[in-house]
Design a protein around this motif. Structure first.
Motif, mmCIF file in Angstrom:
data_model
loop_
_atom_site.group_PDB
_atom_site.id
_atom_site.type_symbol
_atom_site.label_atom_id
_atom_site.label_comp_id
_atom_site.label_asym_id
_atom_site.label_seq_id
_atom_site.Cartn_x
_atom_site.Cartn_y
_atom_site.Cartn_z
ATOM 1 N N ASP A 359 44.878 42.552 35.577
ATOM 2 C CA ASP A 359 44.466 44.014 34.610
ATOM 3 C C ASP A 359 45.844 44.444 33.939
ATOM 4 O O ASP A 359 46.815 45.130 34.149
ATOM 5 N N GLU A 360 45.467 44.951 32.572
ATOM 6 C CA GLU A 360 45.791 45.437 32.056
ATOM 7 C C GLU A 360 46.546 47.125 32.296
ATOM 8 O O GLU A 360 48.116 47.322 31.962
ATOM 9 N N LYS A 361 46.488 47.711 33.039
ATOM 10 C CA LYS A 361 47.061 48.697 33.881
ATOM 11 C C LYS A 361 47.829 48.826 34.635
ATOM 12 O O LYS A 361 48.773 49.721 34.879
ATOM 13 N N TYR A 362 48.564 47.116 34.981
ATOM 14 C CA TYR A 362 49.299 46.456 35.948
ATOM 15 C C TYR A 362 50.532 45.777 34.470
ATOM 16 O O TYR A 362 51.937 46.084 35.536
ATOM 17 N N ARG A 363 50.592 46.643 33.618
ATOM 18 C CA ARG A 363 51.584 45.722 32.141
ATOM 19 C C ARG A 363 53.163 46.077 32.903
ATOM 20 O O ARG A 363 54.044 45.343 32.923
ATOM 21 N N TYR A 364 53.119 46.750 33.062
ATOM 22 C CA TYR A 364 54.687 47.610 33.270
ATOM 23 C C TYR A 364 55.401 47.664 34.641
ATOM 24 O O TYR A 364 56.287 47.434 34.199
ATOM 25 N N VAL A 365 54.820 46.354 34.981
ATOM 26 C CA VAL A 365 55.515 46.599 36.644
ATOM 27 C C VAL A 365 55.555 44.787 36.473
ATOM 28 O O VAL A 365 57.248 44.837 37.386
ATOM 29 N N PHE A 366 55.531 44.016 34.995
ATOM 30 C CA PHE A 366 56.381 43.419 34.210
ATOM 31 C C PHE A 366 57.640 43.802 33.988
ATOM 32 O O PHE A 366 58.681 42.700 33.525
ATOM 33 N N SER A 367 57.920 45.235 33.624
ATOM 34 C CA SER A 367 58.939 44.971 32.708
ATOM 35 C C SER A 367 60.521 44.849 33.503
ATOM 36 O O SER A 367 60.992 44.503 32.643
ATOM 37 N N VAL A 368 60.919 44.442 34.912
ATOM 38 C CA VAL A 368 62.050 43.703 35.375
ATOM 39 C C VAL A 368 62.122 42.695 35.026
ATOM 40 O O VAL A 368 62.983 41.801 34.202
ATOM 41 N N GLU A 369 61.374 42.017 34.514
ATOM 42 C CA GLU A 369 60.592 40.439 34.314
ATOM 43 C C GLU A 369 61.122 40.425 33.172
ATOM 44 O O GLU A 369 61.618 39.173 32.740
ATOM 45 N N ALA A 370 61.113 41.067 32.023
ATOM 46 C CA ALA A 370 61.031 41.002 30.791
ATOM 47 C C ALA A 370 62.926 41.226 30.454
ATOM 48 O O ALA A 370 63.261 39.997 29.692
ATOM 49 N N VAL A 371 63.356 41.858 31.389
ATOM 50 C CA VAL A 371 64.424 42.588 30.966
ATOM 51 C C VAL A 371 65.114 41.395 31.928
ATOM 52 O O VAL A 371 66.483 41.007 31.262
ATOM 53 N N ASN A 372 65.526 41.010 32.830
ATOM 54 C CA ASN A 372 65.338 39.194 33.464
ATOM 55 C C ASN A 372 66.013 38.402 32.355
ATOM 56 O O ASN A 372 66.044 37.529 32.041
ATOM 57 N N SER A 373 64.412 37.735 31.969
ATOM 58 C CA SER A 373 63.722 37.336 30.898
ATOM 59 C C SER A 373 64.705 36.943 29.551
ATOM 60 O O SER A 373 65.991 36.124 28.929
ATOM 61 N N LEU A 374 65.649 38.132 29.045
ATOM 62 C CA LEU A 374 66.555 38.694 27.676
ATOM 63 C C LEU A 374 68.149 38.170 28.721
ATOM 64 O O LEU A 374 69.308 37.669 28.378
ATOM 65 N N VAL A 375 68.025 38.830 29.820
ATOM 66 C CA VAL A 375 69.193 38.056 30.693
ATOM 67 C C VAL A 375 69.825 36.652 31.143
ATOM 68 O O VAL A 375 70.370 35.738 30.783
ATOM 69 N N ASN A 376 68.287 36.258 31.417
ATOM 70 C CA ASN A 376 68.267 34.469 31.029
ATOM 71 C C ASN A 376 68.797 33.694 30.280
ATOM 72 O O ASN A 376 69.564 32.911 29.984
ATOM 73 N N ALA A 377 68.608 34.863 29.063
ATOM 74 C CA ALA A 377 68.767 34.317 27.133
ATOM 75 C C ALA A 377 70.159 34.174 27.175
ATOM 76 O O ALA A 377 70.300 33.422 25.997
ATOM 77 N N GLY A 378 70.973 34.560 28.294
ATOM 78 C CA GLY A 378 72.524 35.417 28.123
ATOM 79 C C GLY A 378 72.442 36.682 27.473
ATOM 80 O O GLY A 378 73.477 37.295 26.755
ATOM 81 N N VAL A 379 71.689 37.960 27.298
ATOM 82 C CA VAL A 379 72.062 38.901 26.978
ATOM 83 C C VAL A 379 72.715 39.830 27.821
ATOM 84 O O VAL A 379 71.833 39.923 29.182
#
Length: 434
Positions: A359-379
């Motif tokens: 459900d679209e209303k839960y999209r921000y629950v993945f914000s930490v996942e997005a941060v961690n994806s960048l960290v895994n990429a070296g950021v």
């Protein structure tokens, strides 16, 4: 006639009514344990020569007959008999004559009550343990069954990070491990024998307290006679503390279920026969069971404080207030057992909704996942956090909620450690075998 009453004395009916209180009501629960303690005591009296072998054997046989009547439900406190201890001695004397009058040798009603309560609480704690085991098992079963079904996690009741039904239910299973460990401490205290401490100062008779400890299958005895009496009330309070932590866990789980069943969350459901309706709103499916469990468990958490207030300013020795511990604690044990059993019944029928986080209303629950994806990429973490935060502020944040999550560390969505938690639970259970 009371056990302590002299031929020339009489007690005011008003005084008797006030001092006896609800003891007769709760004494019936103690009856099988009173007989059990008396059998051990007269066996020991026969072995030490305070009764002859024949007298001891006759007393044991008659007490076993009384125990059978208690189990059959035909035992009762007769009118005018003060308590269960008096009733048992009265029945015994009727059956075997003056031999029955010997069973109180080296024993006070104080240590008789104390041993009855120890035996009763020990048995009740073991029953609670089995109720907790049943709840633990259903929590782990449902945790594994629904471990791949995601739901939102919350902090401050705000969307936080992805969770799962496996993680949520598994958390309560592990909470029960600690709760049962605290209750085990109460069991260990209840598993100590006060019999033979008399009125709190021992006896000049040649009693063998280690023998009664063995006969009653206690783990140890209370060695100091004064402390054996001081343990009265303390055992009840320890038990209440252990119960209150269990109640806190079960009450919190009940609150979660009330919340998750709410239509605004709509994470879980139960068969219609386990919910109730409204007299005017035909759509309602109310979580009355969990609401009552929540309320009862909140009340149960007050029991240790009620006992603390009752016992807080008592000096050493016996005091009549101690009888009030029964009316505080005994009904609470039954209440907690019922809450545990009803929670098991409900969770066995638990239904969960899949695809919640799509459900679209839960999209921000993945914000930490997005941060961690960048960290895994070296950021660097702080830079990754800034980028995602700016995207959220600008309304540009997007995340593919259908892609699998890579949570692998112990105790995460992808690694629930169910077996390790079960092993910890089994270790706690072993403490009850001593």
């Amino acid at each position: 006639m009371k056990l302590w009453q002299k031929d020339s004395t009489a007690v005011s009916a008003q005084i008797e009514h006030f001092t006896v209180g609800r003891d007769r009501e709760f004494d019936l629960l103690l009856a099988p344990f009173d007989v059990q303690g008396s059998i051990a005591h007269v066996t020991m009296l026969g072995e030490t020569g305070l009764m002859t072998s024949g007298e001891s054997m006759r007393a044991v046989q008659a007490l076993q007959e009384i125990a059978t009547e208690i189990e059959a439900g035909t035992f009762e406190l007769e009118e005018g008999v003060e308590d269960v201890h008096s009733q048992v001695e009265l029945l015994l004397t009727r059956r075997i004559g003056d031999i029955g009058k010997k069973i109180h040798s080296g024993r006070s009603r104080n240590d008789q009550v104390a041993v009855d309560i120890k035996l009763f609480l020990r048995a009740q704690i073991l029953l609670l343990k089995e109720d907790v085991r049943a709840l633990f098992q259903v929590l782990q079963l449902q945790s594994e069954r629904h471990k791949d079904v995601l739901l939102p996690g919350y902090t401050h009741l705000q969307l936080a990070m992805p969770s799962s039904f496996g993680l949520w239910l598994g958390a309560y299973a592990e909470s029960l491990v600690d709760d049962l460990a605290l209750l085990a401490a109460a069991y260990e205290l209840a598993n100590k024998n006060p019999l033979g401490s008399g009125a709190g100062y021992g006896s000049s008779l040649p009693l063998n307290r280690r023998r009664t400890t063995e006969l009653l299958h206690f783990g140890d005895l209370h060695y100091n006679s004064v402390y054996a009496q001081m343990g009265r009330g303390k055992t009840e309070r320890f038990t209440a503390i252990g119960m209150s932590t269990l109640a806190a866990t079960v009450g919190r789980l009940a609150m979660d279920c009330c919340l998750y069943l709410n239509q605004n969350f709509d994470f879980i459901s139960f068969p219609s026969e386990l919910t109730t309706g409204s007299s005017i709103m035909p759509h309602k499916k109310n979580p009355d069971v969990f609401e009552l469990v929540r309320g009862k468990c909140n009340r149960l958490q007050s029991v240790p404080n009620e006992l603390a207030l009752l016992l807080g300013n008592l000096p050493s020795g016996y005091h009549r207030e101690l009888q009030l511990t029964k009316e505080i604690l005994f009904p609470a044990i039954n209440e907690l057992r019922t809450c545990l059993q009803m929670t098991v019944l409900m969770l066995e029928q638990l239904q969960v909704r899949d695809g919640i986080l799509l459900d679209e209303k839960y999209r921000y629950v993945f914000s930490v996942e997005a941060v961690n994806s960048l960290v895994n990429a070296g950021v660097p973490f702080r830079e990754a956090y800034r980028r995602v935060g700016n995207d959220i502020e600008a309304g540009n944040f997007q995340y593919d909620a259908s892609q699998p999550l890579q949570h692998t560390h112990e105790g995460s969505i992808g690694n629930l450690c169910t077996a390790e938690i079960r092993e910890a639970f089994e270790k706690v259970l072993a403490r009850y075998d001593s």
